[in-house]
Design a protein around this motif. Sequence first.
Motif, PDB file in Angstrom:
ATOM      1  N   LYS A 104       0.835  -1.220   0.000  1.00  0.00           N
ATOM      2  CA  LYS A 104       0.000   0.000   0.000  1.00  0.00           C
ATOM      3  C   LYS A 104       0.861   1.258   0.000  1.00  0.00           C
ATOM      4  CE  LYS A 104      -2.017  -1.100   3.853  1.00  0.00           C
ATOM      5  NZ  LYS A 104      -1.379  -2.387   4.181  1.00  0.00           N
ATOM      6  N   SER A 105       1.832   1.297   0.916  1.00  0.00           N
ATOM      7  CA  SER A 105       2.683   2.495   0.988  1.00  0.00           C
ATOM      8  C   SER A 105       3.487   2.632  -0.299  1.00  0.00           C
ATOM      9  CB  SER A 105       3.632   2.417   2.182  1.00  0.00           C
ATOM     10  OG  SER A 105       2.908   2.202   3.364  1.00  0.00           O
ATOM     11  N   MET A 106       3.907   1.480  -0.825  1.00  0.00           N
ATOM     12  CA  MET A 106       4.679   1.457  -2.068  1.00  0.00           C
ATOM     13  C   MET A 106       3.855   2.052  -3.219  1.00  0.00           C
ATOM     14  SD  MET A 106       6.324  -2.012  -3.561  1.00  0.00           S
ATOM     15  CE  MET A 106       7.563  -1.961  -4.829  1.00  0.00           C
ATOM     16  N   MET A 108      -2.173   9.849   3.689  1.00  0.00           N
ATOM     17  CA  MET A 108      -2.335   9.540   5.110  1.00  0.00           C
ATOM     18  C   MET A 108      -2.206   8.036   5.286  1.00  0.00           C
ATOM     19  SD  MET A 108      -5.354  12.269   6.007  1.00  0.00           S
ATOM     20  CE  MET A 108      -5.251  12.233   7.782  1.00  0.00           C
ATOM     21  N   ASP A 109      -0.986   7.615   5.641  1.00  0.00           N
ATOM     22  CA  ASP A 109      -0.702   6.196   5.840  1.00  0.00           C
ATOM     23  C   ASP A 109      -1.272   5.801   7.204  1.00  0.00           C
ATOM     24  OD1 ASP A 109       0.241   3.770   5.149  1.00  0.00           O
ATOM     25  OD2 ASP A 109       2.363   4.317   5.133  1.00  0.00           O
ATOM     26  N   GLU A 110      -1.692   4.546   7.346  1.00  0.00           N
ATOM     27  CA  GLU A 110      -2.298   4.092   8.613  1.00  0.00           C
ATOM     28  C   GLU A 110      -3.437   5.039   9.006  1.00  0.00           C
ATOM     29  OE1 GLU A 110      -1.197   1.307   9.465  1.00  0.00           O
ATOM     30  OE2 GLU A 110       0.891   1.199   8.795  1.00  0.00           O
ATOM     31  N   PHE A 111      -4.328   5.254   8.069  1.00  0.00           N
ATOM     32  CA  PHE A 111      -5.414   6.239   8.207  1.00  0.00           C
ATOM     33  C   PHE A 111      -6.196   6.139   9.529  1.00  0.00           C
ATOM     34  CE2 PHE A 111      -9.648   7.878   6.719  1.00  0.00           C
ATOM     35  CZ  PHE A 111      -9.240   9.171   6.477  1.00  0.00           C
TER      36      PHE A 111
END
Length: 504
Positions: free
Chosen positions: A222-224, A299-302
């Motif tokens: 996802k972050s990638m 927004m990672d880890e929303f």
Amino acid sequence: MTAHAYTVAFEGVEARPVEVQCAVSAGVPAFAIVGLPDKAVSEARERVRAALTAMAIALPSKRITVNLSPADLPKEGSHFDLPIALALLAALEILPRDEVARTMALGELALDGTLVAVPGALPAAMTAAEEERSLLCPLASGPEAAWVGACRVLAARSLTEVVRHYSGAAPMAPAEPGERPAVTGHRDLRDVKGQERAKRALEIAAAGRHHLILVGTPGSGKSMLASRMAGILPPLTAPEALETSMIHSLAGLLDEGGISRARPYRAPHHTASMAAIIGGGRRASPGEVSLAHNGVLFMDEFPEFPRTVLETLRQPIESGEVMVSRANAHVSYPCRFLLVAAANPCRCGHLTDPARACSRAPACGEDYLGRSSGPLMDRFDLRIEVPPVAFTDLDLPASGDSSAIVAARVEAARARQAERFADHPGLRTNADAEGQLLEEIAAPDEESRALLLRASDRFGLSARGYHRILRVARTIADLAGDDTLRRPHVAEALSYRLVAARQD
Ligand SMILES: Nc1ncnc2c1ncn2[C@@H]1O[C@H](COP(=O)(O)OP(=O)(O)O)[C@@H](O)[C@H]1O
Ligand SMILES: [Mg+2]
């Protein structure tokens, strides 16, 4: 006789002109600043006094009064030092009054008379141009201010340099606009193996500025994927670059001097404070949402963001503007960003993997994603489940389109939108279209109308949901170069929405 210098006070991204009047009169020796100054402005007195002493200029034993006009406009920040020093030097006949009165100035003074860079030189130069004055600022702020072509910008190292300029001893050359080297070496979309559906969603999101949430187990990429967004967005147009740079200037982030054409990509951590994300704080500075204006807010880890932050996001997402309050006023900053969010399906992250899910599944998933409330989740036009990649897929050579190829398609789709909205200033992408206009530009054909009807019967689409599907379908048709909204476009748009219906 009173001497006049000019500067600005900031209200949001607007720089309002301020007149600095200085009178030196007989009376008990004093140095007073009036006209709604904050603490930093009041402290200007000590810095100006020290800087003049460093230049071997002693203040006369007289009454010095500095008035900042208009008096009802709040004055904040340390950039009033330079205009106050100029007005005082003009009142003392050390600088020519008429030349000082033709200049707008901002800058903080160090005790030795060095000029220290301050935020906001770019909006200040815009105001100086409107007022037909030149701008005098610290050396480091020159390159950003010089982007305003209509304004002559003088950037000085110290107050001594300013005095030598006005006396004709050593005239300064106007500052040149700064260049920021183009960012190269974006991470490529081709590095992501598999995940075709997520890559497609990324492309649609970029083309129409549709908010996107990626939900999947840890390590699924996802972050990638999100970090590839910057590489597929077209560069900022000239007006966009100016809007975005004004905000970055106010936040003091243009210190390399240049205006960048790269779209901003902001990725605040979930522990960042409310003021850092939304804006505000003691000086009412712009937050991450505004720094991401015309670009991406990732927004990672929303669900890990505080609930208050997530709830506060709803209104800025909808209006493209955020109100920031400070002690005695509200200011607003633009914040038209593309929101990309990533989330694990539950706290431990393995909800969707039957082999590893914990004993609390599936209730834990509802608890976790449910923390970001329904109305907020409703703002995401595209909701994608990102499954873990199988080892066999990871082992394959890279496939699929490179970022450059996807970027070209995105740019073509954005060009179609720019043409469509040419007569609608303020609208840039399909995501901005509403009401009557949306119905005109995204009128479904017979077949797709029937499909939409069936879907809304079956899944109970809200009016907002229905419009969001139309917008996404319009973007999918734009990517295909099609003027008509057809069944496959609507069907694909619906598929990104229905995952959502299941999660709500
Ligand atoms: N689809 C993929 N293709 C190639 N590498 C991947 C893929 N998915 C994950 N990886 C690898 O796993 C690492 C972790 O991925 P990451 O994006 O941090 O996952 P997530 O954010 O979903 O937890 C990446 O840095 C990459 O090395
Ligand atoms: Mg991650």
